[in-house]
Write a protein that holds these residues in place. Structure first.
Motif, short mmCIF file in Angstrom:
data_model
loop_
_atom_site.label_atom_id
_atom_site.label_comp_id
_atom_site.label_asym_id
_atom_site.label_seq_id
_atom_site.Cartn_x
_atom_site.Cartn_y
_atom_site.Cartn_z
N ARG A 96 -6.11 0.32 -0.31
CA ARG A 96 -6.21 1.11 0.92
C ARG A 96 -6.95 0.30 1.98
NH1 ARG A 96 -8.63 4.02 -3.01
NH2 ARG A 96 -7.54 5.84 -3.87
N GLN A 115 -9.47 0.05 4.72
CA GLN A 115 -10.60 0.86 5.20
C GLN A 115 -11.30 0.19 6.38
OE1 GLN A 115 -13.81 3.15 2.69
NE2 GLN A 115 -14.64 1.14 3.16
N THR A 138 0.82 -1.22 0.00
CA THR A 138 0.00 0.00 0.00
C THR A 138 0.85 1.27 0.00
OG1 THR A 138 -1.65 -1.25 1.23
CG2 THR A 138 -1.90 1.13 1.19
N THR A 139 1.92 1.27 0.76
CA THR A 139 2.74 2.48 0.88
C THR A 139 3.25 2.97 -0.46
OG1 THR A 139 3.46 1.93 3.12
CG2 THR A 139 4.90 3.38 1.85
N PHE A 167 -6.66 3.91 5.70
CA PHE A 167 -7.46 4.25 4.53
C PHE A 167 -6.70 5.17 3.56
CE2 PHE A 167 -11.59 6.30 2.86
CZ PHE A 167 -11.72 5.33 1.89
N ARG A 168 -7.21 6.35 3.28
CA ARG A 168 -6.58 7.26 2.32
C ARG A 168 -5.43 8.05 2.92
NH1 ARG A 168 -9.67 8.98 -2.29
NH2 ARG A 168 -8.40 10.86 -2.26
N ASN A 169 -5.16 7.89 4.21
CA ASN A 169 -4.28 8.85 4.88
C ASN A 169 -3.08 8.25 5.58
OD1 ASN A 169 -5.81 11.37 4.37
ND2 ASN A 169 -7.43 10.21 5.38
N LYS A 171 -13.92 4.56 8.53
CA LYS A 171 -12.87 5.20 7.72
C LYS A 171 -11.78 5.88 8.55
CE LYS A 171 -16.01 5.54 3.87
NZ LYS A 171 -16.69 6.31 2.84
N ALA A 185 0.91 4.85 -2.91
CA ALA A 185 0.31 6.14 -2.57
C ALA A 185 1.01 7.28 -3.31
CB ALA A 185 0.41 6.37 -1.07
#
Lengths: 369, 369, 369, 369
Positions: A302, A304, A42-43, A328-330, A308, A46
């Protein structure tokens, strides 16, 4: 005798590496276990936008946590370069969050009320960035929402932790964590180690640990597809952002375009249809991007949670077991804040009570209502 | 209600895909579960030499099994192309197993006694392949030890199985297998399915299943590093083989050079030192290879059991649970034979008794003594 | 009417881009013509070591020119970032030029006499960089011989020039340059343009222009092969240098190992034998590098002149025609200096007379004797 | 003394390699000169569809030539494999040329009148290929329009020529061809050679030779962008073709989608907008392709002449100088036919008079009117 760590971190994404770094700084003996390479999942997918403002819709709890983490990056950049010789490519310029309609403009009112955010009308925006679509009404300008290269941050945190004494075990999958009398037993194909504290920071892949630890928490994937282009002509000085999609300039001359949102898709590769959507949306923000050369395409999953927001905190019953997953998105934005919070929890230092409540594992739906 | 399969295969390498194929041919409802992509790990790292003769040291049990599997490839090639439109690139020409010393020549005596193997002296060898080192004494020539492209075989078997009705679940990790009354429950992050039969074909990653099934069997990695070169000048018509290293010609104009043996290394990337060893050995076989252009470098983890022979068979106690893992250096060669054997075991067909004994999970050291 | 440029630069490597940048800064209307992509050939193959001290053997003329160019980089870094948003990854730390024998130590005496260079004995060196071979006697430490990422410099100079008004024509081969009355006609497949000044900066590919311009100058290739490794454990803080080979740390966590010297080889790909040599030499400098993961391999063709010094200056007879090519091992180091010198020549500004003499096209062998 | 060749071929794309092959078969001493790698430019960008029927609009002259060349492939496949060990991946199945409207159907009437072509209505088509859009009216089915992998054909022809005695000079740019008394002098940076016959087969890069040979012929680029997807579910057994775009199944499990038509664009990389167009059109042919994983993206420059037909033949005045360039969309299809025709011209064998007229260098517009 088995190898002993004060703290074993399960997962070598940006969250795990940040935790390892902040614990190593406190002189704990840290072991980090990653089934593949640091930041390989995932990292590295992004875009690295640190959208403390642009991504927040909860100004009460989430924004202060995110903002705190964002500010940490300005210190981290130098620390990481000195320890690991890695440059995280912190790219200034900030974000233009675009509005095409009065409705979109209105939705940004509370954002623009922040002292760190300005509303610019279309003329102002386009005089700064001539390639932005003339169809915009204007944009919220957030100077502090800079960007970094996530893979570099992750590797930089990991290697810095290692320079400070942490041991990084890449290609080492943890398949079981067993409670012992006063420690935990970490089982890997390469053997077993013992640790007083265990932090599960496996992102989307934390579910099997939740399950074996008796927790009903679950994380589901929301796939994000991305692509890059080579910008040979005009220079884009700001990240463009609209409806959760963005065009992020990188300091190597490329632009990163992201990202789709595909719920419950575990496939880690981008689809044709996803790429098409990205191009359509990017052209809406910056019409001439259609002329640019495509670089590469990729995707990431991501993690989730039900609301979230990440799970950051102690297991409700088992002493010494902590979780930090579901960002999640952050994940990139929140990595330093998460690392510090876990470090403080382990060391018994003070942690903002609201954050503890908001991110605790055993929370129920009402928290962010 | 949960999805039901007659047979669930855990692992989408060449072994799992072969099992899926042979079961689908028998009209079983098959589900295959692979945590990444079909053939993405050990399978795609292999050179694809079908060394039934050149890799065998046990002529009594192992050779007939291997030879049987090898012969199956000559049928499979056409079946796979017709069902999946995939070409497995079966490359004829056979192997020259080189001898540089009288001792090496002597060690090949029993090999050369096989009707399918010929001894050629140096002159004969070099007149056929002028680029082989003039330092050789001669070579065993094994025409039937052809080669294939492992990734193509694996994908071809998988897609063929799918055309025959099997369901392929890529990017779907199985984290638990639970015995129920008459079926097994297969747990994945994407949900649960039921199956009457479960076949663990996860290669090196089978250990956690062995453990949770109460078996003490273990598989350890032996890393193999490889590289490819582009052969622009002379054409190599035979695979060269010496001391477990080889130069395999591919039908796209490249040569594959492999492979080192690094015990207990879980890192899936080649090291500088490993690449150096490969080059030194390849130049010993074919001096002018030093002038050729390097293509790519890669590594894979071979799954090694205590006696270097695979575990193929039923769980000693649990009905409906089978294993097919630990094929070490011979996964590609043995894939068709393993697929057929598992299929026959499940369907209650006859299986060579010696093979059943030799590969059974619960065997002890003496078997291959 | 044909498009007109004050100056047309033929070649978009780092030399051409630097010239375009310095001329665009002076408000000339610049057109740059590159047959492929900016920096796609020799430039991107370079390691980016700015070895003003470590690569110089002529302290009288060449060193001051090189040193001057090196110092320019410390200003350029910021200028490029501001104009193009590209980070050239200027990596501090300097070089350890290693000596294994008394003879090698003695050869560095004049180098170590420079105020910017220090001799360190083995203990000092190894206490700073524990991974260096214990077989060294010591090293010359040159703090100012930092490194950059050549591709980034080249792109950064090109895009900066473009921001200042230059026009970059990639994928545009110039196949003829014809003298007209007061201008030159530049012929490309995409059409013709006119220019008052023409600068041939095509590196190794300048020969056809020399020939058509009536010059007997020639440039020959010296192929250099390189590879990169991923340094996951220890951090290397200095570039290591020995016998024209080096290990350069990059700020993304990789190390670049280079480079072989293969005369008169036009093939742009690395050979197996070349890679082997690099590994052997790198292990001599840093034994544990053998354990590191190989990244990628590549090669580039250095443009070498008869005396190994570049041709920088005016055509001896044709007004308005200049050359800047043949920078051999030092194109990255000398790019800013070359760009400024050409700019000064075109604008009629003062240029160091020794440099003009030393680098002029029509020089003969004795100059650097 | 200079090296002498009976024939020097300038250009190592599929046309040049085919000429080299047919001349080497006739025992001529052949030298081939390629500035980069064999097949590295236009050839490797092609999809490899042998559309003798589907791409032809002139049934009188062009079709017989194309058909003849197509049929040659069925022999070549085996010859190339035997000589070079390279498999050209000739993929059977043929083409479905889709019609969505009555108008499109009507335009295919003459095509469908050919004995080798059948009209299938929508039901028939979809019962064979269930993934084709249900919006079609039907399709022309052309069984003989199979496909190959262009890079493999090119390399295979080149290496086969080399096995037959031809000398391949990669990375060797020819910058001048000079007429001498009875031979030509070929100038390259690596030195000069002499040849009795010279064949310019440099595709789009032939213009500078036309010019220096006093010919006004010109070739312009028409960029074609492509992408590939990985087909994991359903198998596509036919190439789909509509409005000059296609989906070609490869025998490795991928589908190639191509190609855009961008006139006068020399940039060799695909643009975002081009990729978008490809996706939109591919989804029109095969809706579920939107779900598939994107593989890679690339582009190539087709060499287009004034009448879209190649220049194949002798220089109108200079003895011994021939051209074979400008094959536009059909270089792969026409390569064997072109190679044979050039070989026959050089050897004084009979060549179809219509073809000689139609493809001669000095033709004017009326020929294909």
């Amino acid at each position: 005798m088995k190898k002993y760590y004060d703290a074993a971190i399960i997962g070598g994404g940006i969250i795990g590496c940040s935790i390892a770094y902040y614990l190593a700084k406190e002189n704990l003996k840290v072991g980090l276990f990653e089934s593949g390479e640091l930041g390989g999942k995932t990292t590295s997918a992004a875009a690295g936008m640190l959208g403390a403002h642009s991504e927040c819709d909860d100004m009460n709890i989430f924004y202060p946590f995110a903002r705190n983490s964002q500010l940490e990056y300005f210190k981290l950049e130098k620390e990481i370069r000195e320890l690991s010789k890695i440059d995280i490519s912190l790219c200034k310029g900030g974000i233009y969050k675009l509005a095409y309609t009065e409705k979109e403009k209105k939705e940004m009112e509370s954002l623009c009320a922040l002292p760190t955010v300005d509303w610019l009308d279309a003329n102002q925006v386009i005089s700064n960035e001539s390639t932005i679509s003339p169809l915009i009404l204007g944009a919220a300008y957030i100077e502090d929402d800079v960007s970094v290269v996530p893979e570099a941050v992750c590797k930089g945190l990991g290697i810095s932790a290692s320079v400070l004494g942490a041991e990084l075990h890449e290609y080492t999958q943890v398949y079981d964590i067993q409670k012992q009398e006063s420690t935990y037993l970490i089982k890997t194909p390469a053997g077993e180690v013992e640790a007083q504290y265990v932090v599960v920071a496996s992102g989307l892949w934390s579910n099997s640990f939740f399950e074996s630890m008796g927790l009903s928490n679950r994380i589901v994937p929301v796939k994000g597809e991305c692509l890059s282009v080579w910008n040979r002509g005009t220079v884009l000085n700001h990240t463009l952002f609209h409806e959760h999609q963005y065009i992020v300039p990188r300091m190597n001359g490329s632009l990163v375009i992201g990202a789709t949102m595909v719920e419950n898709d575990w496939n880690e590769r981008p689809s044709l249809g996803g790429i098409e959507k990205l191009i359509v949306h990017a052209k809406k923000m910056m019409p001439e991007i259609g002329e640019m050369e495509i670089g590469s395409t990729w995707a990431g999953l991501r993690p989730q949670t039900f609301d979230k927001k990440p799970f950051i905190g102690r297991h409700p019953e088992q002493e010494g077991l902590l979780f930090a997953a579901g960002h999640f998105r952050n994940g990139i934005l929140l990595a330093p804040g998460t690392g510090k919070m876990i470090s403080n929890l382990i060391l018994g230092k003070e942690v903002n009570k609201k954050w503890r409540e908001a991110f605790k594992i055993e929370r129920r739906h009402e928290v962010f209502a």
